[in-house]
Design an enzyme around this catalytic site. Structure first.
Site, PDB file in Angstrom:
ATOM      1  N   ARG A 161       0.858  -1.177   0.000  1.00  0.00           N
ATOM      2  CA  ARG A 161       0.000   0.000   0.000  1.00  0.00           C
ATOM      3  C   ARG A 161       0.902   1.237   0.000  1.00  0.00           C
ATOM      4  O   ARG A 161       2.073   1.167   0.392  1.00  0.00           O
ATOM      5  CB  ARG A 161      -0.901   0.008   1.237  1.00  0.00           C
ATOM      6  CG  ARG A 161      -1.789  -1.227   1.387  1.00  0.00           C
ATOM      7  CD  ARG A 161      -2.549  -1.198   2.708  1.00  0.00           C
ATOM      8  NE  ARG A 161      -3.435  -2.335   2.864  1.00  0.00           N
ATOM      9  CZ  ARG A 161      -3.098  -3.496   3.435  1.00  0.00           C
ATOM     10  NH1 ARG A 161      -1.869  -3.644   3.926  1.00  0.00           N
ATOM     11  NH2 ARG A 161      -3.960  -4.477   3.540  1.00  0.00           N
ATOM     12  N   LYS A 184      -2.104  -3.204   7.853  1.00  0.00           N
ATOM     13  CA  LYS A 184      -3.344  -2.911   8.574  1.00  0.00           C
ATOM     14  C   LYS A 184      -3.495  -3.837   9.766  1.00  0.00           C
ATOM     15  O   LYS A 184      -3.149  -5.010   9.713  1.00  0.00           O
ATOM     16  CB  LYS A 184      -4.543  -3.084   7.631  1.00  0.00           C
ATOM     17  CG  LYS A 184      -4.704  -1.961   6.620  1.00  0.00           C
ATOM     18  CD  LYS A 184      -5.997  -2.118   5.842  1.00  0.00           C
ATOM     19  CE  LYS A 184      -6.230  -0.941   4.907  1.00  0.00           C
ATOM     20  NZ  LYS A 184      -7.505  -1.089   4.148  1.00  0.00           N
ATOM     21  N   HIS A 252      -2.807   2.774  -6.172  1.00  0.00           N
ATOM     22  CA  HIS A 252      -3.340   1.536  -5.597  1.00  0.00           C
ATOM     23  C   HIS A 252      -3.591   0.494  -6.681  1.00  0.00           C
ATOM     24  O   HIS A 252      -3.574  -0.714  -6.396  1.00  0.00           O
ATOM     25  CB  HIS A 252      -4.627   1.820  -4.826  1.00  0.00           C
ATOM     26  CG  HIS A 252      -4.954   0.782  -3.800  1.00  0.00           C
ATOM     27  ND1 HIS A 252      -4.167   0.552  -2.679  1.00  0.00           N
ATOM     28  CD2 HIS A 252      -5.970  -0.125  -3.723  1.00  0.00           C
ATOM     29  CE1 HIS A 252      -4.688  -0.431  -1.959  1.00  0.00           C
ATOM     30  NE2 HIS A 252      -5.772  -0.857  -2.568  1.00  0.00           N
ATOM     31  N   ARG A 255      -0.845  -1.980  -6.912  1.00  0.00           N
ATOM     32  CA  ARG A 255      -0.972  -3.101  -5.954  1.00  0.00           C
ATOM     33  C   ARG A 255      -1.948  -4.142  -6.496  1.00  0.00           C
ATOM     34  O   ARG A 255      -1.691  -5.348  -6.421  1.00  0.00           O
ATOM     35  CB  ARG A 255      -1.434  -2.556  -4.602  1.00  0.00           C
ATOM     36  CG  ARG A 255      -1.786  -3.613  -3.549  1.00  0.00           C
ATOM     37  CD  ARG A 255      -2.070  -2.915  -2.224  1.00  0.00           C
ATOM     38  NE  ARG A 255      -2.929  -3.667  -1.327  1.00  0.00           N
ATOM     39  CZ  ARG A 255      -2.491  -4.536  -0.424  1.00  0.00           C
ATOM     40  NH1 ARG A 255      -1.210  -4.787  -0.325  1.00  0.00           N
ATOM     41  NH2 ARG A 255      -3.346  -5.145   0.382  1.00  0.00           N
ATOM     42  N   HIS A 278      -3.921  -9.578   3.499  1.00  0.00           N
ATOM     43  CA  HIS A 278      -5.365  -9.644   3.719  1.00  0.00           C
ATOM     44  C   HIS A 278      -5.682 -10.549   4.895  1.00  0.00           C
ATOM     45  O   HIS A 278      -5.121 -11.646   5.014  1.00  0.00           O
ATOM     46  CB  HIS A 278      -6.082 -10.182   2.478  1.00  0.00           C
ATOM     47  CG  HIS A 278      -6.114  -9.231   1.337  1.00  0.00           C
ATOM     48  ND1 HIS A 278      -6.353  -9.614   0.030  1.00  0.00           N
ATOM     49  CD2 HIS A 278      -5.937  -7.871   1.293  1.00  0.00           C
ATOM     50  CE1 HIS A 278      -6.327  -8.553  -0.762  1.00  0.00           C
ATOM     51  NE2 HIS A 278      -6.079  -7.493  -0.012  1.00  0.00           N
ATOM     52  N   TYR A 287      -9.825 -11.159  -6.825  1.00  0.00           N
ATOM     53  CA  TYR A 287      -8.911 -11.144  -7.962  1.00  0.00           C
ATOM     54  C   TYR A 287      -9.193 -12.287  -8.929  1.00  0.00           C
ATOM     55  O   TYR A 287      -8.864 -12.194 -10.110  1.00  0.00           O
ATOM     56  CB  TYR A 287      -7.461 -11.190  -7.481  1.00  0.00           C
ATOM     57  CG  TYR A 287      -7.057  -9.929  -6.764  1.00  0.00           C
ATOM     58  CD1 TYR A 287      -6.812  -8.746  -7.470  1.00  0.00           C
ATOM     59  CD2 TYR A 287      -6.954  -9.892  -5.375  1.00  0.00           C
ATOM     60  CE1 TYR A 287      -6.468  -7.581  -6.804  1.00  0.00           C
ATOM     61  CE2 TYR A 287      -6.607  -8.721  -4.707  1.00  0.00           C
ATOM     62  CZ  TYR A 287      -6.364  -7.576  -5.428  1.00  0.00           C
ATOM     63  OH  TYR A 287      -6.036  -6.410  -4.779  1.00  0.00           O
TER      64      TYR A 287
END
Length: 306
Positions: A161, A184, A252, A255, A278, A287
């Site tokens: 990110r 995150k 982004h 990514r 994730h 995806y």
């Protein structure tokens, strides 16, 4: 002992930060949503709000609050409304868990239905074109072009990110075979570093003109300050305009391209999930839908009807 409304709010924020490991951005958004919620309840109930008032709100009170958000001069989007409701439900869940103050009506509330969105990656040709066009930008110093290429390579070559790429410190370079990133939710992941990524960062380090300390951020703006996400976004916007790319060409998207191109090359979903950081595999599974759409599009182009 029952806490005051203010104390409960402070403890909830601490719980989100320390136990749920929410990001600073999520904490800020949730705290804002809760303050707005309290203000609305205080006005609608015509009282100085207490914790007992909040605990006993009805589903009608919640619907009235959401209607108020929709009726503002600048009404919130469905996604923002869902985030506000998520914050409120989190607070009530915290009260139930820590102070035995449940509210079943709030727990059963459902937010607006959100339209599923798919990642919007670039093609490999578009990605390479973006990197090449950046090298040819004569409007800036060579070290600035080298800096932006290094950032783009981190986004595309490692799937970082923007915030993760810009969090790198001087002491993190030169990069080794792996790079540890805190993403995150303070989740740590170790990423294999491609030689091209390492070379791009070393090219930038060799050219950047500032004297920096080990704890300083690695990427610097033109006058020596820390590079901001807004700069990276503006730089990509400038390049996509020169290349005639759509507005989906964003930092982004690099990514997203990292993940989609890996999937197209045969990488498995679980590995991609770990590389992207994730929490849920369902997030990574989006995806596969992108890759399927590409396959169907190519099939339709090769085998037109009629």
């Amino acid at each position: 002992m029952t806490p005051s409304l203010f104390d409960a709010q402070i403890r909830w924020i601490s719980w989100l930060k320390d136990q749920k490991r929410c990001s600073a951005r999520t904490l800020e958004a949730y705290a804002h949503a809760l303050r707005y919620y309290f203000d609305h309840l205080s006005t609608s109930l015509r009282t100085d709000l207490t914790l007992e008032d909040v605990v006993t709100v009805s589903s009608g009170d919640i619907r009235g609050w959401m209607a108020h958000l929709r009726g503002k001069d600048e009404p919130l989007s469905a996604r923002s409304l869902a985030q506000h409701l998520s914050a409120i439900k989190s607070f009530h869940s915290f009260l139930d868990l820590h102070f035995d103050m449940p509210n079943a009506q709030v727990a059963l509330m459902r937010g607006p239905r959100l339209k599923a969105t798919l990642p919007r990656p670039l093609t490999q040709d578009q990605t390479l074109g973006l990197l090449h066009e950046n090298q040819m930008d004569s409007d800036r110093d060579d070290w600035e072009n080298a800096r932006d290429e290094a950032v783009y390579m981190l986004l595309y070559g490692l799937g970082l990110r923007i915030s993760e790429a810009l969090s790198l410190q001087v002491k993190d370079a030169p990069l080794g075979d792996t790079l540890r990133i805190v993403g995150k939710g303070n989740k740590m992941r170790a990423l294999p570093v491609l030689a091209a990524v390492r070379d791009a960062i070393e090219a930038y380090r060799a050219q950047q003109p500032f004297t920096l300390q080990p704890e300083d951020k690695l990427f610097r703006a033109k006058r020596g300050g820390e590079l901001s996400p807004r700069h990276v976004q503006a730089s990509v916007q400038h390049l996509r305009s020169r290349l005639g790319l759509s507005d989906r060409a964003t930092p982004h998207a690099l990514r997203h391209s990292f993940a989609t191109h890996l999937l197209g090359s045969g990488a498995d979903l679980r590995s991609i999930q770990e590389l992207l950081g994730h929490v849920s595999l369902s997030t990574t599974q989006k995806y596969t839908q992108v890759d399927t759409e590409k396959l169907l599009s190519a099939y339709a182009a090769a085998h037109p009807k009629g």
